[in-house]
Design a protein around this motif. Structure first.
Motif, PDB file in Angstrom:
ATOM      1  N   ALA A 145     -21.948  -4.229  -8.813  1.00 25.58           N
ATOM      2  CA  ALA A 145     -21.802  -3.558 -10.107  1.00 25.58           C
ATOM      3  C   ALA A 145     -20.706  -4.204 -10.950  1.00 25.58           C
ATOM      4  CB  ALA A 145     -21.512  -2.079  -9.900  1.00 25.58           C
ATOM      5  N   ALA A 146     -19.749  -4.863 -10.309  1.00 28.55           N
ATOM      6  CA  ALA A 146     -18.657  -5.506 -11.043  1.00 28.55           C
ATOM      7  C   ALA A 146     -19.081  -6.825 -11.675  1.00 28.55           C
ATOM      8  CB  ALA A 146     -17.461  -5.730 -10.116  1.00 28.55           C
ATOM      9  N   VAL A 147     -20.084  -7.473 -11.112  1.00 25.88           N
ATOM     10  CA  VAL A 147     -20.489  -8.793 -11.600  1.00 25.88           C
ATOM     11  C   VAL A 147     -20.803  -8.810 -13.095  1.00 25.88           C
ATOM     12  CG1 VAL A 147     -22.313 -10.553 -11.451  1.00 25.88           C
ATOM     13  CG2 VAL A 147     -21.183  -9.751  -9.379  1.00 25.88           C
ATOM     14  N   PRO A 148     -21.631  -7.898 -13.615  1.00 25.82           N
ATOM     15  CA  PRO A 148     -21.904  -7.961 -15.057  1.00 25.82           C
ATOM     16  C   PRO A 148     -20.642  -7.758 -15.907  1.00 25.82           C
ATOM     17  CG  PRO A 148     -23.305  -6.291 -14.003  1.00 25.82           C
ATOM     18  CD  PRO A 148     -22.403  -6.853 -12.962  1.00 25.82           C
ATOM     19  N   LEU A 149     -19.713  -6.951 -15.427  1.00 19.53           N
ATOM     20  CA  LEU A 149     -18.471  -6.748 -16.167  1.00 19.53           C
ATOM     21  C   LEU A 149     -17.624  -8.023 -16.169  1.00 19.53           C
ATOM     22  CD1 LEU A 149     -17.439  -3.176 -14.964  1.00 19.53           C
ATOM     23  CD2 LEU A 149     -18.829  -3.817 -16.932  1.00 19.53           C
ATOM     24  N   VAL A 150     -17.605  -8.704 -15.045  1.00 21.85           N
ATOM     25  CA  VAL A 150     -16.871  -9.967 -14.958  1.00 21.85           C
ATOM     26  C   VAL A 150     -17.479 -10.978 -15.922  1.00 21.85           C
ATOM     27  CG1 VAL A 150     -16.291 -11.925 -13.455  1.00 21.85           C
ATOM     28  CG2 VAL A 150     -16.062  -9.577 -12.608  1.00 21.85           C
ATOM     29  N   ARG A 151     -18.789 -11.008 -15.998  1.00 23.94           N
ATOM     30  CA  ARG A 151     -19.455 -11.936 -16.923  1.00 23.94           C
ATOM     31  C   ARG A 151     -19.118 -11.584 -18.373  1.00 23.94           C
ATOM     32  NH1 ARG A 151     -24.647 -11.538 -16.632  1.00 23.94           N
ATOM     33  NH2 ARG A 151     -25.002 -13.513 -17.649  1.00 23.94           N
ATOM     34  N   GLU A 152     -19.076 -10.291 -18.693  1.00 27.73           N
ATOM     35  CA  GLU A 152     -18.681  -9.877 -20.036  1.00 27.73           C
ATOM     36  C   GLU A 152     -17.242 -10.305 -20.315  1.00 27.73           C
ATOM     37  OE1 GLU A 152     -19.479  -5.768 -21.024  1.00 27.73           O
ATOM     38  OE2 GLU A 152     -21.511  -5.891 -20.187  1.00 27.73           O
ATOM     39  N   LEU A 153     -16.380 -10.148 -19.334  1.00 31.73           N
ATOM     40  CA  LEU A 153     -14.988 -10.568 -19.497  1.00 31.73           C
ATOM     41  C   LEU A 153     -14.893 -12.072 -19.754  1.00 31.73           C
ATOM     42  CD1 LEU A 153     -13.312  -8.346 -16.799  1.00 31.73           C
ATOM     43  CD2 LEU A 153     -12.635  -8.436 -19.210  1.00 31.73           C
ATOM     44  N   MET A 154     -15.749 -12.844 -19.128  1.00 31.40           N
ATOM     45  CA  MET A 154     -15.756 -14.292 -19.364  1.00 31.40           C
ATOM     46  C   MET A 154     -16.111 -14.601 -20.819  1.00 31.40           C
ATOM     47  SD  MET A 154     -17.489 -15.697 -15.877  1.00 31.40           S
ATOM     48  CE  MET A 154     -16.524 -15.904 -14.395  1.00 31.40           C
ATOM     49  N   PHE A 155     -17.095 -13.886 -21.355  1.00 36.24           N
ATOM     50  CA  PHE A 155     -17.456 -14.069 -22.755  1.00 36.24           C
ATOM     51  C   PHE A 155     -16.282 -13.673 -23.656  1.00 36.24           C
ATOM     52  CE2 PHE A 155     -21.733 -14.544 -21.285  1.00 36.24           C
ATOM     53  CZ  PHE A 155     -22.442 -15.143 -22.321  1.00 36.24           C
ATOM     54  N   ILE A 156     -15.651 -12.563 -23.339  1.00 38.83           N
ATOM     55  CA  ILE A 156     -14.521 -12.100 -24.143  1.00 38.83           C
ATOM     56  C   ILE A 156     -13.384 -13.118 -24.088  1.00 38.83           C
ATOM     57  CG2 ILE A 156     -12.688 -10.354 -24.255  1.00 38.83           C
ATOM     58  CD1 ILE A 156     -14.841  -8.258 -23.573  1.00 38.83           C
ATOM     59  N   GLU A 157     -13.143 -13.662 -22.918  1.00 45.16           N
ATOM     60  CA  GLU A 157     -12.085 -14.674 -22.764  1.00 45.16           C
ATOM     61  C   GLU A 157     -12.373 -15.883 -23.652  1.00 45.16           C
ATOM     62  OE1 GLU A 157      -8.515 -15.855 -20.660  1.00 45.16           O
ATOM     63  OE2 GLU A 157      -9.573 -13.960 -20.685  1.00 45.16           O
ATOM     64  N   LYS A 158     -13.609 -16.335 -23.661  1.00 46.14           N
ATOM     65  CA  LYS A 158     -13.982 -17.471 -24.508  1.00 46.14           C
ATOM     66  C   LYS A 158     -13.799 -17.115 -25.977  1.00 46.14           C
ATOM     67  CE  LYS A 158     -17.713 -20.663 -25.654  1.00 46.14           C
ATOM     68  NZ  LYS A 158     -17.237 -20.735 -27.003  1.00 46.14           N
ATOM     69  N   PHE A 159     -14.227 -15.923 -26.357  1.00 42.78           N
ATOM     70  CA  PHE A 159     -14.066 -15.514 -27.748  1.00 42.78           C
ATOM     71  C   PHE A 159     -12.583 -15.414 -28.114  1.00 42.78           C
ATOM     72  CE2 PHE A 159     -13.494 -12.388 -31.108  1.00 42.78           C
ATOM     73  CZ  PHE A 159     -14.240 -12.993 -32.110  1.00 42.78           C
ATOM     74  N   ALA A 160     -11.763 -14.933 -27.204  1.00 46.71           N
ATOM     75  CA  ALA A 160     -10.323 -14.822 -27.471  1.00 46.71           C
ATOM     76  C   ALA A 160      -9.715 -16.190 -27.775  1.00 46.71           C
ATOM     77  CB  ALA A 160      -9.613 -14.152 -26.298  1.00 46.71           C
ATOM     78  N   HIS A 161     -10.205 -17.225 -27.088  1.00 44.42           N
ATOM     79  CA  HIS A 161      -9.726 -18.588 -27.376  1.00 44.42           C
ATOM     80  C   HIS A 161     -10.155 -19.012 -28.780  1.00 44.42           C
ATOM     81  CE1 HIS A 161      -7.997 -19.381 -23.494  1.00 44.42           C
ATOM     82  NE2 HIS A 161      -9.126 -19.055 -22.887  1.00 44.42           N
ATOM     83  N   ASP A 162     -11.389 -18.678 -29.152  1.00 40.88           N
ATOM     84  CA  ASP A 162     -11.857 -18.985 -30.502  1.00 40.88           C
ATOM     85  C   ASP A 162     -11.028 -18.228 -31.533  1.00 40.88           C
ATOM     86  OD1 ASP A 162     -13.797 -20.533 -29.286  1.00 40.88           O
ATOM     87  OD2 ASP A 162     -15.414 -19.070 -29.584  1.00 40.88           O
ATOM     88  N   LEU A 163     -10.692 -16.997 -31.222  1.00 39.55           N
ATOM     89  CA  LEU A 163      -9.870 -16.181 -32.109  1.00 39.55           C
ATOM     90  C   LEU A 163      -8.484 -16.807 -32.272  1.00 39.55           C
ATOM     91  CD1 LEU A 163      -9.441 -13.633 -33.783  1.00 39.55           C
ATOM     92  CD2 LEU A 163      -9.030 -12.384 -31.656  1.00 39.55           C
ATOM     93  N   ASP A 164      -7.916 -17.293 -31.193  1.00 42.04           N
ATOM     94  CA  ASP A 164      -6.616 -17.974 -31.273  1.00 42.04           C
ATOM     95  C   ASP A 164      -6.685 -19.156 -32.239  1.00 42.04           C
ATOM     96  OD1 ASP A 164      -5.442 -16.239 -29.468  1.00 42.04           O
ATOM     97  OD2 ASP A 164      -5.690 -17.585 -27.761  1.00 42.04           O
TER      98      ASP A 164
END
Length: 171
Positions: A145-164
């Motif tokens: 059940a944690a796997v999809p959340l981890v994948r979402e976090l990976m997307f968010i992490e990438k977006f956070a770099h773009d935001l920076d």
């Protein structure tokens, strides 16, 4: 201790998502002091090579454990539920819509204040997902059940770099 020990075993930590960063940092320093190749200079090149392997392994484990996202992915892998981020890119429609909205906000941002507001939204989503991961991994012991959340976090992490990088255009 073996080079094949998992990161938690290597650091003498409980295999769980919740970790005290200060304890982790201190354990890393202690392990590095024990394995530093200079300590084995008098024992010859072979001993120094082994110490270097240990040092590399300790740094690798530290890098993985200190970051909540990589730690969550690692716990999923250890629990038999690998994230497979490179081969499994399917995401829930609601999350994809959120990503699109964030991208539009980033593209349309006219000032630093707009980017700061976006960062707050992104950070809040990240914190909420990390809390859910902690619940699933540490309380419910449900790596699948944690796997999809981890994948979402990976997307968010990438977006956070773009935001920076978005902040750069206002500097």
């Amino acid at each position: 201790m073996s080079l094949q020990s998992n990161d938690f075993e290597l650091f003498g930590l409980k295999q769980q998502f919740a970790q005290d960063r200060a304890v982790l940092d201190e354990r890393w320093k202690s392990l590095q002091r024990e394995a530093h190749p200079d300590k084995f200079a008098a024992q010859g090149a072979a001993a120094q090579r082994v110490a270097m392997q240990w040092s590399v392994r300790i740094n690798e484990a530290y890098r993985r454990l200190k970051d909540p996202l990589t730690r969550a992915a690692y716990l999923c892998e250890l629990g038999g539920a690998p994230v497979n981020a490179h081969t499994n890119t399917a995401m829930p429609a609601q999350f994809l819509m959120q990503q699109m909205e964030w991208r539009e906000e980033l593209d349309e941002a006219q000032d630093v204040q707009a980017l700061e507001a976006l960062r707050q939204s992104v950070d809040a989503s990240k914190r909420a997902l990390l809390l859910q991961c902690a619940q699933l991994l540490d309380v419910q012991n449900d790596c699948n059940a944690a796997v999809p959340l981890v994948r979402e976090l990976m997307f968010i992490e990438k977006f956070a770099h773009d935001l920076d990088r978005g902040f750069d255009k206002f500097e």
